[in-house]
Design an enzyme around this catalytic site. Sequence first.
Site, PDB file in Angstrom:
ATOM      1  CB  ILE A  45     -33.605 -22.413 -14.680  1.00  0.00           C
ATOM      2  CG1 ILE A  45     -33.301 -23.768 -15.387  1.00  0.00           C
ATOM      3  CG2 ILE A  45     -32.812 -22.269 -13.165  1.00  0.00           C
ATOM      4  CD1 ILE A  45     -31.962 -23.807 -15.821  1.00  0.00           C
ATOM      5  CG  HIS A  94     -20.896 -23.842 -14.865  1.00  0.00           C
ATOM      6  ND1 HIS A  94     -20.637 -23.100 -16.068  1.00  0.00           N
ATOM      7  CD2 HIS A  94     -22.301 -24.138 -15.060  1.00  0.00           C
ATOM      8  CE1 HIS A  94     -21.562 -23.231 -16.912  1.00  0.00           C
ATOM      9  NE2 HIS A  94     -22.405 -23.987 -16.250  1.00  0.00           N
ATOM     10  CD  GLU A 110     -17.948 -21.038 -16.243  1.00  0.00           C
ATOM     11  OE1 GLU A 110     -18.124 -22.273 -16.612  1.00  0.00           O
ATOM     12  OE2 GLU A 110     -18.783 -20.310 -15.909  1.00  0.00           O
ATOM     13  NE  ARG A 128     -23.763 -20.955 -20.826  1.00  0.00           N
ATOM     14  CZ  ARG A 128     -24.532 -21.915 -20.125  1.00  0.00           C
ATOM     15  NH1 ARG A 128     -24.438 -21.767 -18.877  1.00  0.00           N
ATOM     16  NH2 ARG A 128     -24.705 -22.999 -20.854  1.00  0.00           N
ATOM     17  CG  MET A 140     -39.964 -15.732 -15.256  1.00  0.00           C
ATOM     18  SD  MET A 140     -39.223 -16.020 -13.622  1.00  0.00           S
ATOM     19  CE  MET A 140     -40.644 -15.895 -12.784  1.00  0.00           C
ATOM     20  N   GLY A 141     -37.168 -18.336 -17.846  1.00  0.00           N
ATOM     21  CA  GLY A 141     -37.315 -19.382 -18.346  1.00  0.00           C
ATOM     22  C   GLY A 141     -37.840 -20.542 -17.421  1.00  0.00           C
TER      23      GLY A 141
HETATM   24  C1  8YV Z   1     -23.890 -27.666 -18.110  1.00  0.00           C
HETATM   25  C2  8YV Z   1     -25.375 -25.696 -18.033  1.00  0.00           C
HETATM   26  O1  8YV Z   1     -24.723 -28.724 -18.257  1.00  0.00           O
HETATM   27  O2  8YV Z   1     -26.827 -26.740 -18.965  1.00  0.00           O
HETATM   28  C3  8YV Z   1     -26.359 -25.597 -18.849  1.00  0.00           C
HETATM   29  O3  8YV Z   1     -26.504 -24.684 -19.780  1.00  0.00           O
HETATM   30  O4  8YV Z   1     -24.533 -24.557 -17.886  1.00  0.00           O
HETATM   31  C4  8YV Z   1     -24.903 -26.661 -17.014  1.00  0.00           C
HETATM   32  O5  8YV Z   1     -25.904 -27.138 -16.550  1.00  0.00           O
HETATM   33  C5  8YV Z   1     -22.570 -28.022 -17.510  1.00  0.00           C
HETATM   34  O6  8YV Z   1     -21.676 -26.896 -17.599  1.00  0.00           O
HETATM   35  C6  8YV Z   1     -21.978 -29.286 -18.268  1.00  0.00           C
HETATM   36  O7  8YV Z   1     -21.771 -28.944 -19.531  1.00  0.00           O
END
Ligand code: 8YV
Length: 320
Positions: A158, A286, A267, A238, A155-156
Amino acid sequence: MKNVFITRKIDEKVISRLSEQFNVDFWPHEDQVCPREELLKQAKRCNALLTMLSDQVNAELLDQGGDDLEIVANLAVGYDNIEVEEAKKRGVMITNTPDVLTDTTADLAFSLLMASARRIVESDRYIKDGNWKSWSPYLLAGKDIHHKTLGIVGMGNIGQAVAQRAKGFDMDILYHTRSRKKEAEEKYNAKHAELDELLTKSDFVLCLAPLTEQTKGMLGSEQFKKMKKSAILINAGRGPVVDEEALIEALKNGEIAGAGLDVFDKEPIDKDHPLLSLANVVAVPHIGSASVETRFAMMDLCAENIINVLSGKDPVTPVK
Ligand code: 8YV
């Protein structure tokens, strides 16, 4: 003039902004990661690197930088691609891009939830494949979102922005995170829960936990067994936080009903990966922070951090 290397071609305005003060070079191929040898070579001659999640910033790379490398500005809020302690030892500043991507990433996480619950992708395919011949009461019937329980793991900022959206759908919110977020509890009526309780009670489980030694594989077969059979897992954090093998089993065996995934173990994910053949999986590559406006803001923030550090000032968003 100091040297800056960017591992991808980014917005020209941002390149111009940096070029006013520095020699700027970038890897020119938009659809190809910068090869390791090139990155190591650039680290040796540069004072600043602007990196992506796909670039490994480890001791080997930092050693190439020697005394001249001052900053690595990562174009992401996450920095699991960077050995931060190694950078600290060598006096290299690491910065990330928090805040500017919060709402955009929350929008995507909630979109994945909605797309999974209401079978948007399946429906799109159905109609375009010419299968819509007649009306039937349960045709592509999905799950309600409103008044359901959303469990947020991590819960940060985002997570809280997703909670705000969920509140508009009259959802009940549970969250699990290292430290209590009193403000979110008040604002969104979110209730802190142990992971097991959250898994048992939630209709939607949204994973946003960062990738660390502690979180790797934290959602695995034991956890999926605790979830409701009707529940949907969304992962917009992630990939490796979720045990992918176990997820495939849980989806195949009906232990959970579906998944909406923005992130994967490896990925880009291979097109023949078993996850992608499951009808109850909605997968996107992603793209959490990928709106034109937000990607620009992220790039510009990286530039600002580089300008500040190379001119002896503090960066705006250091990784501490
Ligand atoms: C990346 C993300 O910005 O911000 C993050 O941690 O996972 C994405 O928003 C994107 O993969 C570009 O590196």
